[in-house]
Design a protein around this motif. Structure first.
Motif, PDB file in Angstrom:
ATOM      1  N   TYR A  19       0.804  -1.213   0.000  1.00  0.00           N
ATOM      2  CA  TYR A  19       0.000   0.000   0.000  1.00  0.00           C
ATOM      3  C   TYR A  19       0.845   1.274   0.000  1.00  0.00           C
ATOM      4  O   TYR A  19       0.312   2.367  -0.117  1.00  0.00           O
ATOM      5  CB  TYR A  19      -0.988   0.007   1.169  1.00  0.00           C
ATOM      6  CG  TYR A  19      -2.217  -0.797   0.848  1.00  0.00           C
ATOM      7  CD1 TYR A  19      -3.407  -0.179   0.518  1.00  0.00           C
ATOM      8  CD2 TYR A  19      -2.176  -2.187   0.820  1.00  0.00           C
ATOM      9  CE1 TYR A  19      -4.536  -0.915   0.184  1.00  0.00           C
ATOM     10  CE2 TYR A  19      -3.286  -2.932   0.493  1.00  0.00           C
ATOM     11  CZ  TYR A  19      -4.458  -2.293   0.179  1.00  0.00           C
ATOM     12  OH  TYR A  19      -5.561  -3.029  -0.167  1.00  0.00           O
ATOM     13  N   LYS A  21       3.092   1.761  -2.347  1.00  0.00           N
ATOM     14  CA  LYS A  21       3.539   1.886  -3.737  1.00  0.00           C
ATOM     15  C   LYS A  21       2.615   2.741  -4.602  1.00  0.00           C
ATOM     16  O   LYS A  21       3.010   3.178  -5.673  1.00  0.00           O
ATOM     17  CB  LYS A  21       3.685   0.510  -4.355  1.00  0.00           C
ATOM     18  CG  LYS A  21       4.725  -0.340  -3.635  1.00  0.00           C
ATOM     19  CD  LYS A  21       4.942  -1.641  -4.323  1.00  0.00           C
ATOM     20  CE  LYS A  21       5.888  -2.568  -3.619  1.00  0.00           C
ATOM     21  NZ  LYS A  21       6.838  -2.055  -2.710  1.00  0.00           N
ATOM     22  N   HIS A  22       1.389   2.978  -4.156  1.00  0.00           N
ATOM     23  CA  HIS A  22       0.401   3.722  -4.936  1.00  0.00           C
ATOM     24  C   HIS A  22      -0.327   4.704  -4.034  1.00  0.00           C
ATOM     25  O   HIS A  22      -0.322   4.561  -2.807  1.00  0.00           O
ATOM     26  CB  HIS A  22      -0.621   2.763  -5.563  1.00  0.00           C
ATOM     27  CG  HIS A  22      -0.009   1.714  -6.416  1.00  0.00           C
ATOM     28  ND1 HIS A  22       0.421   1.946  -7.690  1.00  0.00           N
ATOM     29  CD2 HIS A  22       0.271   0.414  -6.158  1.00  0.00           C
ATOM     30  CE1 HIS A  22       0.937   0.843  -8.192  1.00  0.00           C
ATOM     31  NE2 HIS A  22       0.855  -0.119  -7.281  1.00  0.00           N
ATOM     32  N   GLU A  23      -0.966   5.659  -4.669  1.00  0.00           N
ATOM     33  CA  GLU A  23      -1.806   6.591  -3.928  1.00  0.00           C
ATOM     34  C   GLU A  23      -2.935   5.816  -3.253  1.00  0.00           C
ATOM     35  O   GLU A  23      -3.440   4.835  -3.793  1.00  0.00           O
ATOM     36  CB  GLU A  23      -2.380   7.609  -4.917  1.00  0.00           C
ATOM     37  CG  GLU A  23      -3.061   8.778  -4.276  1.00  0.00           C
ATOM     38  CD  GLU A  23      -3.423   9.812  -5.304  1.00  0.00           C
ATOM     39  OE1 GLU A  23      -4.630   9.987  -5.548  1.00  0.00           O
ATOM     40  OE2 GLU A  23      -2.506  10.448  -5.876  1.00  0.00           O
ATOM     41  N   SER A  52      -6.159   1.331  -2.444  1.00  0.00           N
ATOM     42  CA  SER A  52      -4.932   1.598  -3.187  1.00  0.00           C
ATOM     43  C   SER A  52      -5.286   1.805  -4.657  1.00  0.00           C
ATOM     44  O   SER A  52      -5.885   0.936  -5.282  1.00  0.00           O
ATOM     45  CB  SER A  52      -3.973   0.415  -3.057  1.00  0.00           C
ATOM     46  OG  SER A  52      -2.858   0.585  -3.910  1.00  0.00           O
ATOM     47  N   ASP A  54      -4.075   1.357  -7.529  1.00  0.00           N
ATOM     48  CA  ASP A  54      -3.039   0.658  -8.299  1.00  0.00           C
ATOM     49  C   ASP A  54      -3.321   0.648  -9.794  1.00  0.00           C
ATOM     50  O   ASP A  54      -2.491   0.208 -10.576  1.00  0.00           O
ATOM     51  CB  ASP A  54      -2.857  -0.768  -7.782  1.00  0.00           C
ATOM     52  CG  ASP A  54      -4.098  -1.632  -7.919  1.00  0.00           C
ATOM     53  OD1 ASP A  54      -5.217  -1.083  -7.959  1.00  0.00           O
ATOM     54  OD2 ASP A  54      -3.950  -2.863  -7.978  1.00  0.00           O
ATOM     55  N   THR A  55      -4.483   1.156 -10.206  1.00  0.00           N
ATOM     56  CA  THR A  55      -4.832   1.175 -11.625  1.00  0.00           C
ATOM     57  C   THR A  55      -4.754   2.572 -12.230  1.00  0.00           C
ATOM     58  O   THR A  55      -4.995   2.735 -13.415  1.00  0.00           O
ATOM     59  CB  THR A  55      -6.255   0.632 -11.845  1.00  0.00           C
ATOM     60  OG1 THR A  55      -7.171   1.446 -11.098  1.00  0.00           O
ATOM     61  CG2 THR A  55      -6.371  -0.806 -11.390  1.00  0.00           C
ATOM     62  N   LYS A  57      -3.044   6.913 -11.518  1.00  0.00           N
ATOM     63  CA  LYS A  57      -2.161   7.799 -10.758  1.00  0.00           C
ATOM     64  C   LYS A  57      -2.926   8.573  -9.689  1.00  0.00           C
ATOM     65  O   LYS A  57      -2.487   8.692  -8.563  1.00  0.00           O
ATOM     66  CB  LYS A  57      -1.458   8.762 -11.725  1.00  0.00           C
ATOM     67  CG  LYS A  57      -0.589   9.792 -11.067  1.00  0.00           C
ATOM     68  CD  LYS A  57       0.776   9.249 -10.807  1.00  0.00           C
ATOM     69  CE  LYS A  57       1.673  10.372 -10.305  1.00  0.00           C
ATOM     70  NZ  LYS A  57       2.404  10.025  -9.154  1.00  0.00           N
ATOM     71  N   HIS A  58      -4.088   9.125 -10.056  1.00  0.00           N
ATOM     72  CA  HIS A  58      -4.842   9.965  -9.127  1.00  0.00           C
ATOM     73  C   HIS A  58      -6.304   9.993  -9.557  1.00  0.00           C
ATOM     74  O   HIS A  58      -6.607   9.931 -10.744  1.00  0.00           O
ATOM     75  CB  HIS A  58      -4.255  11.389  -9.134  1.00  0.00           C
ATOM     76  CG  HIS A  58      -4.958  12.333  -8.208  1.00  0.00           C
ATOM     77  ND1 HIS A  58      -4.822  12.270  -6.841  1.00  0.00           N
ATOM     78  CD2 HIS A  58      -5.794  13.371  -8.455  1.00  0.00           C
ATOM     79  CE1 HIS A  58      -5.553  13.230  -6.292  1.00  0.00           C
ATOM     80  NE2 HIS A  58      -6.150  13.908  -7.254  1.00  0.00           N
ATOM     81  N   LYS A 114      -7.453  -3.082  -3.149  1.00  0.00           N
ATOM     82  CA  LYS A 114      -6.813  -2.437  -4.293  1.00  0.00           C
ATOM     83  C   LYS A 114      -7.873  -2.184  -5.349  1.00  0.00           C
ATOM     84  O   LYS A 114      -8.790  -2.989  -5.532  1.00  0.00           O
ATOM     85  CB  LYS A 114      -5.677  -3.312  -4.809  1.00  0.00           C
ATOM     86  CG  LYS A 114      -4.579  -3.435  -3.757  1.00  0.00           C
ATOM     87  CD  LYS A 114      -3.351  -4.105  -4.249  1.00  0.00           C
ATOM     88  CE  LYS A 114      -2.328  -4.091  -3.099  1.00  0.00           C
ATOM     89  NZ  LYS A 114      -1.087  -4.702  -3.452  1.00  0.00           N
TER      90      LYS A 114
END
Length: 132
Positions: A19, A21-23, A52, A54-55, A57-58, A114
């Protein structure tokens, strides 16, 4: 500015699951929206989830940054702020994530997921079943 203190145990828990590794978005899980894990409108204010991204950026719908001592990229929405309150604390109690604020415990069981998993489950029709 919204602030959250994350205990070392909770930091380790989230890092061990990727968790960091991504926003991440923090939502009040009321059974609606793209990231809802479960619940329904009757549960609003009782269920909280960390998702998370994970797919992507924001997600611009979650533009309120939550400052935290772990340097995680955590965001929420203006809507969710009404339920979160001041001085958030995320820690672990009895092997589950707990979220509290100045007024007390918001939930003793923060859910995590995620975004890729939620999208996959929604395609199967699993996530769409809400309890109220």
């Amino acid at each position: 500015m919204v602030k959250m203190t994350i205990s070392q145990d909770a930091i380790n828990f989230l890092r061990n699951r990727g968790y960091d590794k991504h926003e991440i978005i923090l939502i009040v899980d009321g059974g609606g929206g793209d990231y809802s894990i479960e619940g329904g409108s009757c549960n609003i204010g009782m269920d909280y989830s960390l998702i998370s991204l994970d797919t992507m950026k924001h997600d611009s719908r979650y533009s309120v940054k939550i400052e935290n001592n772990a340097d995680f990229e955590i965001y929420t929405s203006d809507y969710d702020l009404a339920f979160l309150g001041d001085n958030l604390v995320l820690d672990i109690h009895d092997t589950t994530l707990r979220l509290r604020n100045d007024s007390g415990i918001l939930t003793g069981a923060v859910k995590i997921a995620k975004a890729s998993f939620l999208a996959e489950q929604a395609k199967k029709g699993i996530i769409n079943q809400k309890n109220c």
